[in-house]
Structure formats: C-alpha cells, structure tokens
Motif scaffolding. Structure first.
Motif, PDB file in Angstrom:
ATOM      1  N   UNK A 122       0.728   5.649 -11.250  1.00  0.00           N
ATOM      2  CA  UNK A 122       1.215   6.187  -9.979  1.00  0.00           C
ATOM      3  C   UNK A 122       2.229   5.203  -9.401  1.00  0.00           C
ATOM      4  N   UNK A 123       3.416   5.709  -9.118  1.00  0.00           N
ATOM      5  CA  UNK A 123       4.442   4.927  -8.428  1.00  0.00           C
ATOM      6  C   UNK A 123       4.569   5.508  -7.021  1.00  0.00           C
ATOM      7  N   UNK A 124       4.460   4.664  -6.015  1.00  0.00           N
ATOM      8  CA  UNK A 124       4.453   5.134  -4.629  1.00  0.00           C
ATOM      9  C   UNK A 124       5.656   4.614  -3.864  1.00  0.00           C
ATOM     10  N   UNK A 125       6.226   5.473  -3.044  1.00  0.00           N
ATOM     11  CA  UNK A 125       7.213   5.036  -2.084  1.00  0.00           C
ATOM     12  C   UNK A 125       6.530   4.331  -0.927  1.00  0.00           C
ATOM     13  N   UNK A 126       7.262   3.479  -0.227  1.00  0.00           N
ATOM     14  CA  UNK A 126       6.665   2.661   0.834  1.00  0.00           C
ATOM     15  C   UNK A 126       6.037   3.497   1.945  1.00  0.00           C
ATOM     16  N   UNK A 127       6.504   4.711   2.144  1.00  0.00           N
ATOM     17  CA  UNK A 127       5.940   5.541   3.201  1.00  0.00           C
ATOM     18  C   UNK A 127       4.823   6.456   2.751  1.00  0.00           C
TER      19      UNK A 127
END
Length: 260
Positions: A122-127
């Motif tokens: 899982x790659x997540x954006x900061x928001x």
C-alpha cells in the motif's frame, strides 16, 4: 454485462503493468456488489494474461473508497454483504497470485480499507486516512478487517479503530506497518506505478512465489512456512528465468525474463 456501468476502468500505462481504477465516483467508490464483481473479473483476466506482471488498484480524486454500499445493506440487510456471488468475488481478489499494489489518496474506509488490505503493498498519499467505521451504524467489519488488520497492525490499534470507528492518518498507518510508504498528497498513484514498473522487470514466477511465501506467514506455523519457502525456492531453481538471471549476473548484462 454490456448494459451495466463500467465500475472498474482498466489501463496499461506501461509494459506488463495493469492499472485498475475504481469508477463509482458519485458514490465515492462505495463497494457495491457489482463493483466487487467487476473488480474480481478484471483480476481474473489479469491473472490469465501472461504479459501482466503487476497490478495497481487506485481510486478517485480525494478517495480510494468510502466503504461498503450502505444503501445496499439498508435494502438487503446482511445478505448484501454475504451472498455467494460477493463471496466468490472476494475469494478471487484475495487469491490473486501476482503482485498487487494499492495506491491510496484520501479516504480509505470500511470495505475500501479491507480491499486495500488485500494488496501486497500500500502506497499512501500524505492526506490519506484509513478507517473501519462500521460500529457507527451498528455493525462491525465483515470483509476481513478483524483478521487482516489485526495481523498487520496489531491488536491494540485494530481494536482502537474498530471500537471507536475513528480513522487514522497516513503517518500512523506507516508506523503501524499498514502502508509501505507515504508520499506527497496526490502522488500515491505515480509512486505505485514506479514500484509496479520495477516489479515488472523481475522474473514473474519468482515474484509470485515470493508473494505466496510471505502470505504463508499469516496462515501457517513458522516451521510450515519455512518449508513452504524451501519448496518455493526449489521450484524457482527449475525455471528458465533462474538460469537467465544467474547468467546475466555473471555476464554483467541486464536479464531478459520470459516468465518461464
């Protein structure tokens, strides 16, 4: 099927990589039965396509998925989330043998979070925010979070999320081991694609065997898992790609993997 809306968009942004975009934008990608069925069908197609070596799942602008379809649950009750068709679709998604990456920007709640938990990375954006808010409507997670989230992030955080219904932010998810990386807001998909393209350069059978071996750690004892790993690497040594990889190493050239 042709009369149904296209709830999962398929693209091939680079060789050997498939992008599946959840496309129920008006409902913030709520996981209706039909969306789950279409996603499972897309993954079955990718599984049978020897040219596909990695799949990336992503959502819309500001949300990965807001969760299960509450309207379906209101109309159909428990049967909305527990019926033979949906169960079979979830089995196909969870059983997808090739590397699977989830690119999460924005909201990732309920069933959407449970879908992301099926990804290998899982790659997540900061928001991004991750949550299991089912308790707020009088139920509990029903598509795997009580088991998978607990195994990944531990009992205390899983209990906090499920008993309060409150989400966690991307930084907390990273510390808990729920996500692999946190990138700038809006950049989760581009980073996921970079990783997918890198994975796609590796020998596909070895990647699948590595995935299966890691997942075995969640289903077996240590001794059984170690034996699974041993048999997996034994099989890897019988492939043409193993010979190619080792020859390329000694010949100081890039390997050309065929998937055989």
């Amino acid at each position: 099927m042709s009369d149904l809306p296209e709830l999962v968009l398929r693209g091939s942004p680079s060789p050997h990589v498939v992008q599946l975009t959840l496309n129920r934008i008006s409902k913030r990608n709520a996981l209706s039965n039909e969306l789950i069925v279409q996603l499972a069908a897309a993954l079955r197609t990718a599984a049978l396509d020897d040219s596909v070596r990695c799949v990336v799942i992503c959502g819309g602008d500001g949300f990965f998925s807001a969760g299960a379809d509450i309207k379906e649950m209101q109309q159909r009750g428990f049967e909305a989330i527990d019926n033979p068709v949906r169960r079979a679709a979830w089995r196909d998604i969870s059983g997808f043998a090739k590397p699977l990456i989830a690119a999460v920007d924005g909201v990732c709640y309920g069933g959407g979070h449970e879908l992301a938990l099926l990804a290998d990375i899982i790659i997540a954006g900061a928001g991004a925010t991750f949550g299991q808010p089912e308790i707020n409507i009088g139920i509990l997670p029903g598509d795997g979070a009580t088991q998978r989230l607990t195994r990944v992030a531990g009992k205390s955080l899983a209990m906090l999320m499920m008993l309060t219904g409150e989400p966690i932010d991307a930084a907390t998810a990273l510390r808990a081991g729920l996500v692999a990386e946190v990138v700038e807001k809006g950049q989760a998909l581009s980073r996921a694609m970079v990783i997918a393209e890198l994975i796609a350069t590796k020998p596909p059978r070895s990647a699948e065997l590595a995935k299966a071996s890691v997942l075995a750690a969640y289903h077996t004892t240590l001794d059984t898992g170690l034996e699974f790993e041993r048999q997996a690497i034994r099989y890897a040594f019988t492939t043409e790609d193993q010979t190619e990889g080792m020859n390329a190493f000694f010949e100081k050239r890039p390997p050309k993997y065929s998937g055989r």
